[in-house]
Write a protein that holds these residues in place. Structure first.
Motif, PDB file in Angstrom:
ATOM      1  N   VAL A  30       8.187  -8.134   3.833  1.00 12.79           N
ATOM      2  CA  VAL A  30       6.993  -8.512   3.069  1.00 12.79           C
ATOM      3  C   VAL A  30       6.126  -7.280   2.825  1.00 12.79           C
ATOM      4  N   ALA A  31       5.867  -6.516   3.881  1.00 13.05           N
ATOM      5  CA  ALA A  31       5.044  -5.309   3.755  1.00 13.05           C
ATOM      6  C   ALA A  31       5.645  -4.346   2.728  1.00 13.05           C
ATOM      7  N   LYS A  32       6.948  -4.209   2.743  1.00 15.37           N
ATOM      8  CA  LYS A  32       7.636  -3.304   1.807  1.00 15.37           C
ATOM      9  C   LYS A  32       7.474  -3.791   0.371  1.00 15.37           C
ATOM     10  N   ARG A  33       7.652  -5.094   0.137  1.00 13.17           N
ATOM     11  CA  ARG A  33       7.509  -5.636  -1.216  1.00 13.17           C
ATOM     12  C   ARG A  33       6.090  -5.437  -1.739  1.00 13.17           C
ATOM     13  N   VAL A  34       5.118  -5.711  -0.888  1.00 17.06           N
ATOM     14  CA  VAL A  34       3.716  -5.563  -1.295  1.00 17.06           C
ATOM     15  C   VAL A  34       3.403  -4.100  -1.589  1.00 17.06           C
ATOM     16  N   PHE A  35       3.837  -3.213  -0.709  1.00 14.22           N
ATOM     17  CA  PHE A  35       3.602  -1.782  -0.906  1.00 14.22           C
ATOM     18  C   PHE A  35       4.242  -1.295  -2.203  1.00 14.22           C
ATOM     19  N   GLU A  36       5.481  -1.687  -2.438  1.00 15.81           N
ATOM     20  CA  GLU A  36       6.176  -1.258  -3.651  1.00 15.81           C
ATOM     21  C   GLU A  36       5.520  -1.819  -4.913  1.00 15.81           C
ATOM     22  N   ALA A  37       5.012  -3.036  -4.845  1.00 19.97           N
ATOM     23  CA  ALA A  37       4.289  -3.603  -5.989  1.00 19.97           C
ATOM     24  C   ALA A  37       3.012  -2.804  -6.249  1.00 19.97           C
ATOM     25  N   MET A  38       2.267  -2.488  -5.188  1.00 24.92           N
ATOM     26  CA  MET A  38       1.032  -1.721  -5.330  1.00 24.92           C
ATOM     27  C   MET A  38       1.289  -0.357  -5.957  1.00 24.92           C
ATOM     28  N   MET A  39       2.394   0.265  -5.608  1.00 25.16           N
ATOM     29  CA  MET A  39       2.694   1.614  -6.088  1.00 25.16           C
ATOM     30  C   MET A  39       2.867   1.676  -7.610  1.00 25.16           C
ATOM     31  N   THR A  40       3.054   0.531  -8.254  1.00 23.55           N
ATOM     32  CA  THR A  40       3.214   0.505  -9.711  1.00 23.55           C
ATOM     33  C   THR A  40       1.887   0.264 -10.434  1.00 23.55           C
ATOM     34  N   MET A  41       0.808   0.048  -9.690  1.00 22.50           N
ATOM     35  CA  MET A  41      -0.458  -0.397 -10.288  1.00 22.50           C
ATOM     36  C   MET A  41      -1.507   0.701 -10.334  1.00 22.50           C
ATOM     37  N   ARG A  42      -2.440   0.508 -11.226  1.00 24.94           N
ATOM     38  CA  ARG A  42      -3.704   1.246 -11.216  1.00 24.94           C
ATOM     39  C   ARG A  42      -4.704   0.287 -10.568  1.00 24.94           C
ATOM     40  N   LYS A  43      -5.357  -0.569 -11.369  1.00 30.67           N
ATOM     41  CA  LYS A  43      -6.175  -1.641 -10.796  1.00 30.67           C
ATOM     42  C   LYS A  43      -5.213  -2.640 -10.162  1.00 30.67           C
ATOM     43  N   ILE A  44      -5.558  -3.130  -8.983  1.00 27.74           N
ATOM     44  CA  ILE A  44      -4.666  -4.044  -8.267  1.00 27.74           C
ATOM     45  C   ILE A  44      -4.671  -5.419  -8.935  1.00 27.74           C
ATOM     46  N   ASP A  45      -3.476  -5.931  -9.154  1.00 28.76           N
ATOM     47  CA  ASP A  45      -3.247  -7.251  -9.737  1.00 28.76           C
ATOM     48  C   ASP A  45      -2.982  -8.210  -8.577  1.00 28.76           C
ATOM     49  N   VAL A  46      -3.971  -9.040  -8.271  1.00 31.42           N
ATOM     50  CA  VAL A  46      -3.895  -9.944  -7.122  1.00 31.42           C
ATOM     51  C   VAL A  46      -2.705 -10.891  -7.239  1.00 31.42           C
ATOM     52  N   ALA A  47      -2.469 -11.463  -8.414  1.00 37.93           N
ATOM     53  CA  ALA A  47      -1.350 -12.400  -8.586  1.00 37.93           C
ATOM     54  C   ALA A  47      -0.017 -11.707  -8.321  1.00 37.93           C
ATOM     55  N   ALA A  48       0.135 -10.470  -8.772  1.00 36.39           N
ATOM     56  CA  ALA A  48       1.385  -9.736  -8.533  1.00 36.39           C
ATOM     57  C   ALA A  48       1.564  -9.407  -7.052  1.00 36.39           C
ATOM     58  N   ILE A  49       0.470  -9.116  -6.364  1.00 34.53           N
ATOM     59  CA  ILE A  49       0.549  -8.854  -4.915  1.00 34.53           C
ATOM     60  C   ILE A  49       0.928 -10.140  -4.181  1.00 34.53           C
ATOM     61  N   GLU A  50       0.315 -11.241  -4.569  1.00 34.79           N
ATOM     62  CA  GLU A  50       0.653 -12.540  -3.938  1.00 34.79           C
ATOM     63  C   GLU A  50       2.120 -12.889  -4.197  1.00 34.79           C
TER      64      GLU A  50
END
Length: 159
Positions: free
Chosen positions: A134-154
């Motif tokens: 889970v931590a890896k998926r969240v981290f990898e999703a964040m690495m693609t963002m500028r402003k954080i997209d809450v729905a994509a993190i969830e």
């Protein structure tokens, strides 16, 4: 009660403007006492703003109009925890839309050069998840963002 520790931020003549913006924009922030020069001095005139007391998200700060010698760097930033996308958008858009600039992974910089991390709580919780997948998926999703997209993190948390 006066805090024993106050963050001093150096500005090039714009401490009052910055403090007013922070007080109006960031929750639990306020403008405090403005200290003006009691007489002329080598770098300015009587009445010029020397320091401004303010709080940012409950943290006491002093803005010092010290000149251009020491600009802000990413070595110091405010990290503001947000509760949802609406709050994330509001703060991000206020900072970036007021002469600031976007960076990666929830970082942005205001027009005075001060760095901010606008960090939804769901992101912090996801990166700290005890399940490494889970931590890896969240981290990898964040690495693609500028402003954080809450729905994509969830969505990354859910897999």
């Amino acid at each position: 009660m006066v805090s024993k520790n106050t963050i001093c931020l150096w500005f090039n003549g714009t401490a009052l403007e910055a403090a007013q913006f922070y007080a109006a924009t960031i929750p639990d922030s306020a403008l405090g006492e403005v200290f003006r020069a009691p007489s002329d001095y080598p770098a300015g005139k009587q009445g010029d703003v020397l320091t401004v007391a303010f709080t940012v998200a409950g943290i006491p700060c002093i803005g010092l109009n010290g000149g251009p010698v020491f600009p802000h760097t990413e070595a110091f930033s405010f990290q503001i925890a947000t509760d949802d996308q609406e709050e994330t958008d509001r703060l991000w858009n206020a900072i970036v839309g007021n002469g600031g600039q976007e960076s990666a992974c929830g970082w942005c910089k205001d027009k005075w050069g001060l760095s901010w991390q606008i960090t939804p709580r769901v992101l912090s919780e996801g990166i700290a998840d005890p399940d490494p997948a889970v931590a890896k998926r969240v981290f990898e999703a964040m690495m693609t963002m500028r402003k954080i997209d809450v729905a994509a993190i969830e969505a990354a948390r859910r897999g």
